[in-house]
Design an enzyme around this catalytic site. Structure first.
Site, PDB file in Angstrom:
ATOM      1  N   CYS A 168     -58.379  84.857  52.318  1.00  0.00           N
ATOM      2  CA  CYS A 168     -58.113  83.624  51.539  1.00  0.00           C
ATOM      3  C   CYS A 168     -58.587  82.539  52.416  1.00  0.00           C
ATOM      4  O   CYS A 168     -59.618  82.485  52.678  1.00  0.00           O
ATOM      5  CB  CYS A 168     -56.394  83.654  51.060  1.00  0.00           C
ATOM      6  SG  CYS A 168     -56.255  82.325  49.681  1.00  0.00           S
TER       7      CYS A 168
ATOM      8  N   HIS B 250     -56.533  88.231  47.561  1.00  0.00           N
ATOM      9  CA  HIS B 250     -55.099  88.709  48.553  1.00  0.00           C
ATOM     10  C   HIS B 250     -55.305  90.455  48.555  1.00  0.00           C
ATOM     11  O   HIS B 250     -54.713  90.871  47.519  1.00  0.00           O
ATOM     12  CB  HIS B 250     -54.082  88.161  48.138  1.00  0.00           C
ATOM     13  CG  HIS B 250     -53.685  86.791  48.498  1.00  0.00           C
ATOM     14  ND1 HIS B 250     -53.521  86.348  49.640  1.00  0.00           N
ATOM     15  CD2 HIS B 250     -54.153  85.456  47.605  1.00  0.00           C
ATOM     16  CE1 HIS B 250     -53.351  84.977  49.841  1.00  0.00           C
ATOM     17  NE2 HIS B 250     -54.110  84.517  48.665  1.00  0.00           N
TER      18      HIS B 250
ATOM     19  N   GLU C 160     -53.344  92.209  50.128  1.00  0.00           N
ATOM     20  CA  GLU C 160     -51.684  92.447  50.206  1.00  0.00           C
ATOM     21  C   GLU C 160     -50.999  92.259  48.702  1.00  0.00           C
ATOM     22  O   GLU C 160     -49.720  92.592  48.558  1.00  0.00           O
ATOM     23  CB  GLU C 160     -51.131  91.630  50.966  1.00  0.00           C
ATOM     24  CG  GLU C 160     -50.601  90.226  50.952  1.00  0.00           C
ATOM     25  CD  GLU C 160     -51.945  89.355  51.140  1.00  0.00           C
ATOM     26  OE1 GLU C 160     -51.932  88.018  50.947  1.00  0.00           O
ATOM     27  OE2 GLU C 160     -53.036  89.796  51.195  1.00  0.00           O
TER      28      GLU C 160
END
Length: 203
Positions: free
Chosen positions: A79, A185, A187
């Site tokens: 990001c 992202h 995650e």
């Protein structure tokens, strides 16, 4: 061991949890010796480019990331962390980045239709560019990942390894040698994201 750089900006512990989910050893650290001893470096980031770049420099992490990149260590920016790898950003002014990925960060409002919401938030399909990067070895073209951003990598065609469509073709991921960046992202991208982190652990 993966060193997740702690410079006061980023969703550090969700990243650490994601690495734990794939059985990878990751540590959140601002210790230069630990970072130098690591096998790989992850550069997170949320918020404004200028503030994050200033914190990177104040903590000495900017020079350390450049040093380690030049030494050939795999580095992944996520990001805002990806955006910091670029030469500069035009987010609320003009700010210098780390200069590891040629190009600049520009507002997506410059290129997307005016009726689309900003920030761009949601799931979008990845479209690989050129020969598939080893970062995507476990992915298929069209797999979905999760984005939250208002700015994107521009004038960086030679480094783009994946794009996504949001009213325009936007940079989704970049690579220059051992330096990688994901605008999305991993995650927050379920099994697809974990597969990307697993691949990073293997580069």
């Amino acid at each position: 061991m993966i060193a997740i750089i702690d410079y006061g900006v980023g969703n550090l512990f969700s990243l650490k949890s994601s690495f734990a989910a794939i059985g990878a050893d990751a540590v959140v650290t601002a210790d230069a010796d630990v970072i130098r001893a690591s096998d790989r470096i992850l550069l997170p980031g949320v918020g404004a480019f200028g503030d994050a770049a200033e914190k990177l420099r104040e903590t000495g992490m900017a020079d350390l990331v450049i040093e380690q990149a030049n030494a050939g260590k795999p580095i992944l920016g996520i990001c805002l962390g990806m955006q910091l790898l670029f030469d500069k950003s035009y987010e609320y002014g003009e700010h210098d980045g780390l200069g590891l990925i040629p190009g600049e960060i520009r507002a997506i409002s410059d290129v997307i239709p005016s009726d689309l919401k900003i920030p761009h938030i949601g799931w979008n399909a990845l479209q690989f560019k050129g020969e598939k990067s080893e970062l995507f070895r476990y992915l298929q073209d069209g797999d979905f990942v999760y984005f939250v951003h208002s700015f994107y990598g521009a004038n960086c065609d030679e480094s783009v390894i994946a794009t996504a469509e949001y009213g325009a073709t936007l940079t989704a991921a970049v690579q220059k040698g051992n330096v990688y960046g994901c605008q999305f992202h991993p995650e927050k991208s379920g099994n697809v994201g974990l597969s990307i982190l697993r691949a990073f652990c293997e580069v």
